[in-house]
Design an enzyme around this catalytic site. Sequence first.
Site, PDB file in Angstrom:
ATOM      1  N   TYR A 152     -49.247 -44.504   7.779  1.00 29.41           N
ATOM      2  CA  TYR A 152     -48.063 -44.453   6.981  1.00 29.41           C
ATOM      3  C   TYR A 152     -47.594 -43.013   6.895  1.00 29.41           C
ATOM      4  CZ  TYR A 152     -51.441 -42.867   3.442  1.00 29.41           C
ATOM      5  OH  TYR A 152     -52.437 -42.170   2.783  1.00 29.41           O
TER       6      TYR A 152
ATOM      7  N   ASN B  77     -55.743 -44.245  19.960  1.00 24.79           N
ATOM      8  CA  ASN B  77     -54.617 -43.335  20.151  1.00 24.79           C
ATOM      9  C   ASN B  77     -55.082 -41.904  20.458  1.00 24.79           C
ATOM     10  OD1 ASN B  77     -51.831 -43.325  20.419  1.00 24.79           O
ATOM     11  ND2 ASN B  77     -51.501 -42.470  18.367  1.00 24.79           N
ATOM     12  N   ARG B  78     -56.304 -41.772  20.939  1.00 20.87           N
ATOM     13  CA  ARG B  78     -56.810 -40.484  21.453  1.00 20.87           C
ATOM     14  C   ARG B  78     -57.504 -40.698  22.796  1.00 20.87           C
ATOM     15  NH1 ARG B  78     -54.391 -39.595  17.492  1.00 20.87           N
ATOM     16  NH2 ARG B  78     -54.792 -38.165  15.771  1.00 20.87           N
TER      17      ARG B  78
ATOM     18  N   ARG C  29     -60.320 -48.356  11.539  1.00 22.09           N
ATOM     19  CA  ARG C  29     -59.201 -47.786  12.304  1.00 22.09           C
ATOM     20  C   ARG C  29     -59.365 -47.958  13.813  1.00 22.09           C
ATOM     21  NH1 ARG C  29     -55.762 -42.895  12.405  1.00 22.09           N
ATOM     22  NH2 ARG C  29     -56.204 -41.661  14.245  1.00 22.09           N
TER      23      ARG C  29
ATOM     24  N   HIS D 134     -53.963 -48.881  15.553  1.00 16.19           N
ATOM     25  CA  HIS D 134     -54.957 -48.611  14.501  1.00 16.19           C
ATOM     26  C   HIS D 134     -55.077 -49.846  13.603  1.00 16.19           C
ATOM     27  CE1 HIS D 134     -54.008 -44.156  15.258  1.00 16.19           C
ATOM     28  NE2 HIS D 134     -55.152 -44.465  15.834  1.00 16.19           N
ATOM     29  N   ALA D 135     -56.301 -50.332  13.491  1.00 16.64           N
ATOM     30  CA  ALA D 135     -56.523 -51.648  12.899  1.00 16.64           C
ATOM     31  C   ALA D 135     -56.014 -51.775  11.464  1.00 16.64           C
ATOM     32  CB  ALA D 135     -58.019 -51.953  12.954  1.00 16.64           C
ATOM     33  N   ARG D 136     -56.207 -50.737  10.651  1.00 20.65           N
ATOM     34  CA  ARG D 136     -55.911 -50.892   9.222  1.00 20.65           C
ATOM     35  C   ARG D 136     -54.426 -50.819   8.895  1.00 20.65           C
ATOM     36  NH1 ARG D 136     -58.968 -45.351   7.280  1.00 20.65           N
ATOM     37  NH2 ARG D 136     -57.693 -43.827   8.362  1.00 20.65           N
ATOM     38  N   GLU D 137     -53.596 -50.500   9.882  1.00 21.68           N
ATOM     39  CA  GLU D 137     -52.158 -50.334   9.626  1.00 21.68           C
ATOM     40  C   GLU D 137     -51.449 -51.676   9.793  1.00 21.68           C
ATOM     41  OE1 GLU D 137     -51.307 -47.099  12.350  1.00 21.68           O
ATOM     42  OE2 GLU D 137     -52.788 -45.828  11.380  1.00 21.68           O
TER      43      GLU D 137
ATOM     44  N   GLU E 194     -43.914 -43.947  12.186  1.00 22.53           N
ATOM     45  CA  GLU E 194     -44.888 -44.025  11.090  1.00 22.53           C
ATOM     46  C   GLU E 194     -44.150 -44.729   9.968  1.00 22.53           C
ATOM     47  OE1 GLU E 194     -48.041 -43.092  10.750  1.00 22.53           O
ATOM     48  OE2 GLU E 194     -48.353 -41.965  12.600  1.00 22.53           O
TER      49      GLU E 194
ATOM     50  N   HIS F 187     -46.890 -47.343  13.814  1.00 22.96           N
ATOM     51  CA  HIS F 187     -48.047 -46.921  13.025  1.00 22.96           C
ATOM     52  C   HIS F 187     -47.672 -46.875  11.542  1.00 22.96           C
ATOM     53  CE1 HIS F 187     -50.523 -45.404  16.477  1.00 22.96           C
ATOM     54  NE2 HIS F 187     -49.332 -45.430  17.054  1.00 22.96           N
TER      55      HIS F 187
END
Lengths: 99, 309
Positions: free
Chosen positions: B198, B143-144, B126, B68-71, B270, B196
Amino acid sequence: HSYDNRYAGDKVIRLIPKSEEEALALKNIYHQLKVDLWQPSSISYVSEGTITDVHISQNASRTLLAFLQETHIYYKVLIEDLQKAVENENSLQTQRNRR
Amino acid sequence: SLSEYNYEVYHSLEDIQSWLHHLNQTQPGLVRVFSIGRSYEGRPLFIMQLGRKSRAYKRAVWIDCGIHAREWIGPAFCQWFVREAILTYKTDPAMKKMLNHLYFYIMPVFNVDGYHFSWTHDRFWRKTRSRDSKFRCRGVDANRNWKVKWCDEGASAHPCDDTYCGPFPESEPEVKAVANFLRKHRKRIRAYLSFHAYAQMLLYPYSYKYATIPNFSCVEFAAHKAVKALRSVHGIRYRHGPASQTLYVSSGNSMDWAYKNGIPYAFAFELRDTGHFGFLLPEMLIKPTCTETMLAVKNITMHLLKKCP
Protein backbone atom coordinates in the site's frame (compact mmCIF):
# COMPACT_ATOMS: atom_id res chain seq x y z
CA HIS A 1 -10.85 -16.81 15.84
CA SER A 2 -9.27 -16.74 12.43
CA TYR A 3 -5.63 -17.80 12.07
CA ASP A 4 -5.82 -19.49 15.49
CA ASN A 5 -5.80 -16.09 17.18
CA ARG A 6 -2.10 -15.79 16.39
CA TYR A 7 -2.16 -11.99 16.11
CA ALA A 8 -3.88 -11.34 19.45
CA GLY A 9 -2.34 -8.25 21.01
CA ASP A 10 0.05 -7.63 18.10
CA LYS A 11 0.44 -3.99 17.11
CA VAL A 12 1.28 -1.98 14.03
CA ILE A 13 3.34 1.07 14.93
CA ARG A 14 4.37 3.98 12.71
CA LEU A 15 7.74 5.64 13.24
CA ILE A 16 9.44 8.38 11.27
CA PRO A 17 13.06 8.74 12.42
CA LYS A 18 14.03 12.40 12.69
CA SER A 19 17.76 11.84 12.35
CA GLU A 20 20.19 9.24 11.09
CA GLU A 21 20.97 8.39 14.73
CA GLU A 22 17.31 7.57 15.37
CA ALA A 23 17.20 5.57 12.13
CA LEU A 24 20.23 3.54 13.18
CA ALA A 25 18.78 2.90 16.62
CA LEU A 26 15.52 1.72 15.07
CA LYS A 27 17.31 -0.53 12.59
CA ASN A 28 19.15 -2.20 15.45
CA ILE A 29 16.07 -2.83 17.53
CA TYR A 30 14.04 -4.01 14.52
CA HIS A 31 16.77 -6.50 13.82
CA GLN A 32 16.88 -7.62 17.42
CA LEU A 33 13.10 -8.00 17.74
CA LYS A 34 12.62 -9.53 14.28
CA VAL A 35 9.74 -7.21 13.39
CA ASP A 36 7.53 -7.68 10.33
CA LEU A 37 8.04 -4.48 8.33
CA TRP A 38 4.95 -3.33 6.45
CA GLN A 39 6.66 -0.24 5.12
CA PRO A 40 9.27 0.00 3.76
CA SER A 41 9.83 -3.59 2.68
CA SER A 42 13.31 -3.92 4.18
CA ILE A 43 15.17 -2.63 7.24
CA SER A 44 17.87 -1.35 4.88
CA TYR A 45 15.45 1.35 3.68
CA VAL A 46 14.91 2.80 7.16
CA SER A 47 16.47 6.24 7.16
CA GLU A 48 15.84 9.80 8.34
CA GLY A 49 12.34 10.91 7.33
CA THR A 50 11.19 7.51 6.04
CA ILE A 51 7.74 6.39 7.11
CA THR A 52 8.19 3.07 8.85
CA ASP A 53 5.24 0.84 9.74
CA VAL A 54 6.12 -2.19 11.83
CA HIS A 55 4.01 -5.15 12.81
CA ILE A 56 5.24 -6.41 16.13
CA SER A 57 4.13 -9.25 18.37
CA GLN A 58 2.49 -8.54 21.72
CA ASN A 59 5.57 -9.55 23.71
CA ALA A 60 8.07 -7.69 21.56
CA SER A 61 5.89 -4.58 21.51
CA ARG A 62 6.49 -4.08 25.25
CA THR A 63 10.24 -3.98 24.62
CA LEU A 64 9.87 -1.70 21.61
CA LEU A 65 7.51 0.76 23.34
CA ALA A 66 9.79 0.94 26.39
CA PHE A 67 12.75 1.61 24.09
CA LEU A 68 10.86 4.34 22.23
CA GLN A 69 9.85 6.07 25.45
CA GLU A 70 13.36 5.86 26.81
CA THR A 71 14.91 7.30 23.66
CA HIS A 72 12.11 9.85 23.11
CA ILE A 73 11.50 8.63 19.58
CA TYR A 74 8.05 9.72 18.42
CA TYR A 75 5.67 6.96 17.41
CA LYS A 76 2.02 6.37 16.68
CA VAL A 77 0.12 3.14 17.16
CA LEU A 78 -1.74 2.52 13.89
CA ILE A 79 -3.35 -0.77 14.91
CA GLU A 80 -3.74 -1.52 18.60
CA ASP A 81 -4.80 -5.17 18.27
CA LEU A 82 -4.01 -6.81 14.95
CA GLN A 83 -6.19 -9.84 15.62
CA LYS A 84 -9.24 -7.59 15.94
CA ALA A 85 -8.24 -5.78 12.75
CA VAL A 86 -7.91 -9.11 10.90
CA GLU A 87 -11.37 -10.12 12.10
CA ASN A 88 -12.76 -6.71 11.08
CA GLU A 89 -11.26 -6.84 7.60
CA ASN A 90 -14.22 -8.79 6.39
CA SER A 91 -16.66 -8.46 9.28
CA LEU A 92 -19.09 -6.30 7.32
CA GLN A 93 -19.46 -8.94 4.69
CA THR A 94 -19.25 -12.19 6.60
CA GLN A 95 -23.01 -12.43 6.98
CA ARG A 96 -23.46 -12.23 3.24
CA ASN A 97 -22.98 -15.07 0.89
CA ARG A 98 -19.67 -14.77 -0.89
CA ARG A 99 -21.39 -15.70 -4.09
CA SER B 1 -23.04 -15.88 -13.02
CA LEU B 2 -21.06 -12.68 -13.48
CA SER B 3 -23.76 -10.59 -11.82
CA GLU B 4 -24.01 -12.89 -8.81
CA TYR B 5 -20.30 -13.03 -7.98
CA ASN B 6 -19.53 -10.62 -5.17
CA TYR B 7 -16.68 -8.34 -6.23
CA GLU B 8 -16.79 -6.43 -2.95
CA VAL B 9 -15.32 -9.21 -0.83
CA TYR B 10 -11.92 -10.85 -0.86
CA HIS B 11 -11.92 -14.29 -2.42
CA SER B 12 -9.86 -17.39 -1.73
CA LEU B 13 -7.67 -18.83 -4.48
CA GLU B 14 -10.20 -21.61 -5.07
CA ASP B 15 -12.97 -19.04 -5.57
CA ILE B 16 -10.85 -17.04 -8.00
CA GLN B 17 -9.96 -20.12 -10.02
CA SER B 18 -13.62 -21.18 -10.21
CA TRP B 19 -14.50 -17.65 -11.30
CA LEU B 20 -11.89 -17.84 -14.07
CA HIS B 21 -13.26 -21.16 -15.34
CA HIS B 22 -16.80 -19.85 -15.21
CA LEU B 23 -15.93 -16.80 -17.34
CA ASN B 24 -14.00 -18.99 -19.74
CA GLN B 25 -17.15 -21.00 -20.34
CA THR B 26 -19.71 -18.18 -20.38
CA GLN B 27 -17.83 -15.40 -22.23
CA PRO B 28 -16.33 -17.14 -25.25
CA GLY B 29 -16.35 -13.98 -27.37
CA LEU B 30 -14.13 -12.02 -25.02
CA VAL B 31 -12.40 -14.42 -22.66
CA ARG B 32 -9.89 -17.23 -22.94
CA VAL B 33 -8.28 -18.70 -19.83
CA PHE B 34 -5.14 -20.78 -19.95
CA SER B 35 -2.26 -21.85 -17.74
CA ILE B 36 1.32 -20.72 -18.34
CA GLY B 37 2.92 -23.18 -15.93
CA ARG B 38 2.82 -24.41 -12.36
CA SER B 39 3.81 -22.85 -9.06
CA TYR B 40 6.38 -24.28 -6.65
CA GLU B 41 3.62 -26.22 -4.89
CA GLY B 42 2.16 -27.41 -8.20
CA ARG B 43 -0.77 -25.03 -8.61
CA PRO B 44 -1.63 -23.93 -12.15
CA LEU B 45 -0.68 -20.37 -13.07
CA PHE B 46 -3.79 -19.11 -14.82
CA ILE B 47 -3.97 -16.05 -17.00
CA MET B 48 -6.93 -14.61 -18.83
CA GLN B 49 -6.81 -13.24 -22.34
CA LEU B 50 -9.48 -10.52 -22.46
CA GLY B 51 -10.50 -8.83 -25.71
CA ARG B 52 -12.61 -9.32 -28.78
CA LYS B 53 -11.27 -12.26 -30.71
CA SER B 54 -11.24 -10.38 -33.99
CA ARG B 55 -7.81 -11.28 -35.29
CA ALA B 56 -4.92 -13.37 -34.13
CA TYR B 57 -2.35 -10.57 -33.92
CA LYS B 58 -3.32 -7.69 -31.68
CA ARG B 59 -1.25 -5.46 -29.49
CA ALA B 60 -1.56 -6.31 -25.84
CA VAL B 61 -1.42 -5.05 -22.27
CA TRP B 62 -0.20 -7.27 -19.43
CA ILE B 63 -1.74 -6.88 -15.97
CA ASP B 64 -0.67 -8.85 -12.90
CA CYS B 65 -1.92 -8.75 -9.33
CA GLY B 66 -0.82 -10.47 -6.18
CA ILE B 67 2.95 -10.78 -6.62
CA HIS B 68 3.05 -10.19 -2.87
CA ALA B 69 0.68 -12.52 -1.08
CA ARG B 70 -0.58 -10.24 1.69
CA GLU B 71 -1.65 -7.43 -0.66
CA TRP B 72 -5.18 -8.73 -1.11
CA ILE B 73 -6.54 -5.60 -2.75
CA GLY B 74 -4.47 -6.46 -5.86
CA PRO B 75 -6.34 -9.65 -6.85
CA ALA B 76 -9.60 -7.91 -5.94
CA PHE B 77 -8.76 -5.20 -8.47
CA CYS B 78 -7.84 -7.68 -11.22
CA GLN B 79 -11.25 -9.30 -10.82
CA TRP B 80 -12.96 -5.92 -10.78
CA PHE B 81 -11.19 -4.94 -13.99
CA VAL B 82 -12.45 -8.05 -15.79
CA ARG B 83 -16.01 -7.51 -14.56
CA GLU B 84 -16.06 -3.86 -15.66
CA ALA B 85 -14.59 -4.72 -19.04
CA ILE B 86 -17.20 -7.39 -19.75
CA LEU B 87 -20.13 -5.41 -18.35
CA THR B 88 -19.32 -2.15 -20.15
CA TYR B 89 -17.98 -3.54 -23.43
CA LYS B 90 -21.21 -2.84 -25.28
CA THR B 91 -22.10 0.49 -23.66
CA ASP B 92 -18.77 2.28 -23.10
CA PRO B 93 -17.07 3.40 -26.34
CA ALA B 94 -13.68 3.63 -24.63
CA MET B 95 -13.90 0.08 -23.33
CA LYS B 96 -15.14 -1.15 -26.68
CA LYS B 97 -12.17 0.47 -28.38
CA MET B 98 -9.73 -1.03 -25.90
CA LEU B 99 -11.12 -4.55 -26.18
CA ASN B 100 -11.43 -4.35 -29.95
CA HIS B 101 -7.88 -3.12 -30.49
CA LEU B 102 -6.04 -4.87 -27.70
CA TYR B 103 -5.79 -8.08 -25.77
CA PHE B 104 -5.39 -7.74 -22.03
CA TYR B 105 -3.46 -10.59 -20.42
CA ILE B 106 -4.56 -10.63 -16.80
CA MET B 107 -3.02 -12.71 -14.06
CA PRO B 108 -5.33 -12.24 -11.07
CA VAL B 109 -3.02 -14.04 -8.62
CA PHE B 110 0.66 -14.20 -9.51
CA ASN B 111 1.94 -15.72 -6.28
CA VAL B 112 -0.69 -18.45 -5.92
CA ASP B 113 1.08 -20.45 -3.20
CA GLY B 114 1.74 -17.37 -1.10
CA TYR B 115 -1.81 -16.10 -1.55
CA HIS B 116 -3.26 -19.43 -0.46
CA PHE B 117 -0.91 -19.47 2.54
CA SER B 118 -2.03 -15.96 3.48
CA TRP B 119 -5.61 -17.29 3.67
CA THR B 120 -4.85 -20.44 5.60
CA HIS B 121 -1.84 -19.79 7.85
CA ASP B 122 -0.30 -16.33 7.90
CA ARG B 123 -2.29 -13.31 6.76
CA PHE B 124 0.93 -11.28 6.43
CA TRP B 125 2.95 -13.67 4.29
CA ARG B 126 4.65 -11.83 1.41
CA LYS B 127 6.96 -14.20 -0.48
CA THR B 128 6.55 -17.34 -2.52
CA ARG B 129 6.59 -20.69 -0.67
CA SER B 130 9.70 -22.31 -2.17
CA ARG B 131 12.17 -24.16 0.02
CA ASP B 132 15.94 -24.02 0.10
CA SER B 133 17.52 -27.18 1.51
CA LYS B 134 20.21 -25.21 3.33
CA PHE B 135 17.91 -22.85 5.22
CA ARG B 136 14.84 -23.19 7.41
CA CYS B 137 13.22 -20.03 6.02
CA ARG B 138 10.88 -20.40 3.08
CA GLY B 139 10.04 -18.18 0.16
CA VAL B 140 11.56 -15.66 -2.22
CA ASP B 141 10.38 -12.11 -2.88
CA ALA B 142 8.82 -12.58 -6.32
CA ASN B 143 9.47 -8.89 -6.99
CA ARG B 144 13.25 -9.19 -6.45
CA ASN B 145 13.76 -12.38 -8.48
CA TRP B 146 13.89 -10.89 -12.01
CA LYS B 147 16.99 -10.76 -14.14
CA VAL B 148 17.57 -7.02 -14.05
CA LYS B 149 20.28 -5.86 -11.65
CA TRP B 150 19.36 -9.00 -9.74
CA CYS B 151 20.10 -8.98 -6.01
CA ASP B 152 21.68 -5.55 -6.02
CA GLU B 153 20.57 -2.55 -3.96
CA GLY B 154 17.24 -2.99 -2.17
CA ALA B 155 17.27 -6.78 -2.28
CA SER B 156 18.58 -9.23 0.27
CA ALA B 157 20.65 -12.36 -0.25
CA HIS B 158 19.46 -13.80 3.06
CA PRO B 159 16.64 -16.38 2.74
CA CYS B 160 14.97 -15.25 5.95
CA ASP B 161 14.49 -11.66 4.76
CA ASP B 162 11.28 -10.42 3.19
CA THR B 163 13.20 -9.05 0.21
CA TYR B 164 15.19 -12.24 -0.43
CA CYS B 165 16.14 -12.28 -4.13
CA GLY B 166 16.36 -16.08 -4.38
CA PRO B 167 19.33 -18.33 -5.21
CA PHE B 168 19.45 -17.14 -8.84
CA PRO B 169 17.31 -15.00 -11.20
CA GLU B 170 13.98 -16.61 -12.16
CA SER B 171 14.53 -19.32 -9.55
CA GLU B 172 10.82 -19.13 -8.73
CA PRO B 173 8.66 -21.09 -11.18
CA GLU B 174 6.02 -18.33 -11.02
CA VAL B 175 8.56 -15.69 -12.13
CA LYS B 176 10.06 -17.97 -14.78
CA ALA B 177 6.64 -18.76 -16.26
CA VAL B 178 5.64 -15.10 -16.53
CA ALA B 179 9.06 -14.07 -17.85
CA ASN B 180 8.83 -16.78 -20.53
CA PHE B 181 5.36 -15.63 -21.54
CA LEU B 182 6.40 -11.96 -21.72
CA ARG B 183 9.59 -12.82 -23.65
CA LYS B 184 7.54 -14.81 -26.15
CA HIS B 185 5.02 -12.00 -26.69
CA ARG B 186 7.13 -8.95 -26.02
CA LYS B 187 6.87 -7.55 -29.53
CA ARG B 188 3.15 -7.04 -29.21
CA ILE B 189 2.91 -6.21 -25.50
CA ARG B 190 2.78 -2.43 -25.30
CA ALA B 191 2.26 -2.01 -21.59
CA TYR B 192 3.03 -3.86 -18.37
CA LEU B 193 0.96 -3.03 -15.27
CA SER B 194 1.59 -4.56 -11.86
CA PHE B 195 -0.64 -4.02 -8.83
CA HIS B 196 0.66 -3.77 -5.29
CA ALA B 197 -0.28 -2.20 -1.95
CA TYR B 198 0.00 0.00 0.00
CA ALA B 199 1.26 3.55 -0.57
CA GLN B 200 -1.04 5.27 -3.12
CA MET B 201 1.55 5.70 -5.82
CA LEU B 202 1.86 5.20 -9.55
CA LEU B 203 5.44 4.27 -10.36
CA TYR B 204 7.43 3.76 -13.53
CA PRO B 205 11.06 2.77 -14.28
CA TYR B 206 13.70 2.85 -13.23
CA SER B 207 13.63 1.32 -9.78
CA TYR B 208 17.25 0.22 -9.65
CA LYS B 209 18.85 3.54 -10.62
CA TYR B 210 18.10 7.24 -10.57
CA ALA B 211 18.55 7.75 -14.33
CA THR B 212 15.62 8.88 -16.47
CA ILE B 213 14.05 6.48 -18.96
CA PRO B 214 14.39 7.38 -22.67
CA ASN B 215 10.63 7.74 -23.22
CA PHE B 216 10.17 9.69 -20.00
CA SER B 217 7.92 12.44 -21.37
CA CYS B 218 5.28 10.09 -22.74
CA VAL B 219 5.30 7.85 -19.68
CA GLU B 220 5.29 10.77 -17.25
CA PHE B 221 2.40 12.42 -19.10
CA ALA B 222 0.39 9.20 -19.02
CA ALA B 223 1.07 8.79 -15.29
CA HIS B 224 0.16 12.41 -14.57
CA LYS B 225 -3.13 12.08 -16.42
CA ALA B 226 -3.88 8.76 -14.74
CA VAL B 227 -3.46 10.03 -11.17
CA LYS B 228 -5.49 13.12 -12.05
CA ALA B 229 -8.28 10.90 -13.33
CA LEU B 230 -8.01 8.68 -10.26
CA ARG B 231 -8.29 11.68 -7.95
CA SER B 232 -11.39 12.94 -9.74
CA VAL B 233 -13.42 9.95 -8.50
CA HIS B 234 -13.09 10.13 -4.70
CA GLY B 235 -10.42 12.80 -4.18
CA ILE B 236 -7.70 10.26 -3.35
CA ARG B 237 -4.21 11.57 -4.04
CA TYR B 238 -1.57 9.36 -5.61
CA ARG B 239 2.07 10.35 -5.95
CA HIS B 240 3.63 9.44 -9.26
CA GLY B 241 7.13 9.29 -10.71
CA PRO B 242 10.14 7.04 -11.23
CA ALA B 243 10.12 4.31 -8.57
CA SER B 244 13.69 4.97 -7.43
CA GLN B 245 12.86 8.57 -6.56
CA THR B 246 9.24 8.21 -5.48
CA LEU B 247 9.48 5.05 -3.37
CA TYR B 248 13.01 3.71 -3.00
CA VAL B 249 15.74 2.02 -5.00
CA SER B 250 15.06 -1.66 -5.56
CA SER B 251 16.64 -4.11 -7.93
CA GLY B 252 15.39 -7.21 -9.70
CA ASN B 253 11.74 -6.21 -9.95
CA SER B 254 9.21 -7.07 -12.63
CA MET B 255 8.51 -3.54 -13.86
CA ASP B 256 12.18 -2.82 -14.61
CA TRP B 257 12.53 -6.24 -16.19
CA ALA B 258 9.52 -5.66 -18.47
CA TYR B 259 10.90 -2.28 -19.51
CA LYS B 260 14.40 -3.62 -20.14
CA ASN B 261 12.91 -6.43 -22.22
CA GLY B 262 11.26 -4.10 -24.67
CA ILE B 263 7.85 -3.32 -23.16
CA PRO B 264 7.87 0.45 -23.51
CA TYR B 265 5.22 1.39 -20.94
CA ALA B 266 5.74 -0.26 -17.59
CA PHE B 267 3.93 0.86 -14.44
CA ALA B 268 3.47 -0.35 -10.90
CA PHE B 269 0.49 0.78 -8.85
CA GLU B 270 0.69 0.93 -5.08
CA LEU B 271 -3.01 0.92 -4.22
CA ARG B 272 -4.79 2.23 -1.10
CA ASP B 273 -4.23 3.15 1.63
CA THR B 274 -1.37 5.07 3.24
CA GLY B 275 -1.27 3.10 6.47
CA HIS B 276 -4.54 3.50 8.34
CA PHE B 277 -5.48 -0.08 7.50
CA GLY B 278 -2.33 -1.06 5.61
CA PHE B 279 -2.64 -4.58 4.23
CA LEU B 280 -5.98 -5.00 6.00
CA LEU B 281 -7.95 -2.70 3.73
CA PRO B 282 -11.59 -3.38 4.69
CA GLU B 283 -13.85 -4.94 2.13
CA MET B 284 -16.06 -1.86 2.15
CA LEU B 285 -13.15 0.00 0.51
CA ILE B 286 -12.75 -2.48 -2.36
CA LYS B 287 -15.37 -0.73 -4.49
CA PRO B 288 -14.06 2.85 -4.16
CA THR B 289 -10.47 1.68 -4.58
CA CYS B 290 -11.25 -0.34 -7.70
CA THR B 291 -13.53 2.29 -9.22
CA GLU B 292 -10.87 4.97 -9.10
CA THR B 293 -8.09 2.59 -10.19
CA MET B 294 -10.18 1.43 -13.12
CA LEU B 295 -10.35 4.99 -14.39
CA ALA B 296 -6.58 5.35 -14.08
CA VAL B 297 -5.94 2.13 -16.01
CA LYS B 298 -8.38 3.09 -18.76
CA ASN B 299 -6.69 6.47 -18.95
CA ILE B 300 -3.24 4.94 -19.37
CA THR B 301 -4.45 2.44 -21.96
CA MET B 302 -6.29 5.04 -24.03
CA HIS B 303 -3.30 7.35 -23.83
CA LEU B 304 -1.01 4.65 -25.17
CA LEU B 305 -3.45 3.78 -27.93
CA LYS B 306 -3.91 7.38 -29.01
CA LYS B 307 -0.74 9.27 -28.39
CA CYS B 308 2.35 7.35 -27.47
CA PRO B 309 4.51 6.15 -30.33
